[in-house]
Design an enzyme around this catalytic site. Structure first.
Site, short mmCIF file in Angstrom:
data_model
loop_
_atom_site.label_atom_id
_atom_site.label_comp_id
_atom_site.label_asym_id
_atom_site.label_seq_id
_atom_site.Cartn_x
_atom_site.Cartn_y
_atom_site.Cartn_z
N CYS A 81 0.89 -1.16 0.00
CA CYS A 81 0.00 0.00 0.00
C CYS A 81 0.93 1.20 0.00
O CYS A 81 1.54 1.51 1.02
CB CYS A 81 -0.91 0.01 1.23
SG CYS A 81 -2.00 1.46 1.27
N CYS A 99 -0.48 4.40 2.44
CA CYS A 99 -0.68 4.25 3.89
C CYS A 99 -0.52 2.78 4.25
O CYS A 99 0.57 2.24 4.11
CB CYS A 99 -2.02 4.82 4.35
SG CYS A 99 -3.45 4.19 3.47
N SER A 100 -1.57 2.11 4.71
CA SER A 100 -1.42 0.70 5.09
C SER A 100 -2.71 -0.07 4.89
O SER A 100 -3.11 -0.86 5.74
CB SER A 100 -0.97 0.60 6.55
OG SER A 100 -1.90 1.25 7.41
N CYS A 101 -3.40 0.15 3.76
CA CYS A 101 -4.62 -0.60 3.48
C CYS A 101 -4.29 -2.09 3.45
O CYS A 101 -3.32 -2.51 2.81
CB CYS A 101 -5.21 -0.16 2.14
SG CYS A 101 -5.86 1.53 2.19
#
Length: 223
Positions: free
Chosen positions: A118, A121-123
């Site tokens: 990702c 961000c951190s999906c």
């Protein structure tokens, strides 16, 4: 590719010990500070956050995803469904919810290897993999996975043949990915539970491979 990421998800939980902050990055520190302010104002319950985090990190973890992969390895019909409609196939096993509404399954083959990142961000697919590991959220991984995927895999101890194509997939708020690792050799006749024990979290992100029977660290294998 869309980058309309969902930045509103909790990335940590309340801690009482400030000495842990020395190991946190700037983003984690900001999240902790925000949680503290919200808790002090009575907008959130730290205990409820702890339960949420424990649910995804301890009780769920990657075990749900491992069951999905094991079933796909054993049942061609389920594999076909998973590749056509991953969201529906995964939900049929009871694994659905926030952060897993729109899933896509990516099957590794001898000639193609998938790697998920990702970049903004951190999906991450919480219902099948639990909470994202720290390295998945780190800036070095998010940038290098796109620029140097073979180098990233080497950092994780994975070396693929030069002819194997590596495809990098950017997870977003709209779509989350689940890598289906190749089934290890020598697992004919294994039960679904035995197969699930070979599926690691990293193998479902693409930074690792499924364990082979008899490998150190495999459940039931002597150290």
């Amino acid at each position: 590719m869309s980058h309309d990421h969902d930045h509103g998800q909790p990335h940590g939980h309340h801690h009482d010990h400030d000495d842990e902050h020395s190991e946190l990055g700037p983003m984690e520190l900001r999240v902790r500070a925000l949680e503290t302010v919200l808790a002090e104002k009575g907008y959130i319950d730290p205990a409820a956050l702890d339960v949420l985090i424990d649910t995804y990190q301890t009780r769920i973890g990657p075990r749900n995803g491992a069951q999905v992969v094991a079933k796909a390895w054993r049942e061609p019909a389920f594999m076909d469904w998973l590749l056509r409609d991953a969201t529906g196939a995964i939900a049929s096993l009871g694994f659905s919810g926030r952060q897993g509404e729109h899933m896509v399954a990516l099957p590794n083959t001898p000639t193609q290897h998938h790697l998920v990142v990702c970049t903004l961000c951190s999906c991450y697919p919480w219902p099948v993999l639990g909470l994202p590991p720290t390295w998945y959220k780190s800036a070095p991984y998010r940038s290098r996975a796109v620029k140097d995927p073979r180098g990233v895999l080497a950092d994780f101890g994975v070396t693929l043949p030069a002819e194997t194509e590596i495809r990098v997939w950017d997870s977003t708020a709209e779509v989350r990915y689940l890598v289906i690792p190749q089934r290890p050799a020598g697992t004919e006749g294994f039960s679904e539970a035995q197969l699930a024990a070979l599926v690691t979290r990293d193998s479902m992100i693409g930074t690792g491979l499924a364990l082979s029977p008899g490998m150190p660290g495999t459940p039931g294998t002597p150290p």
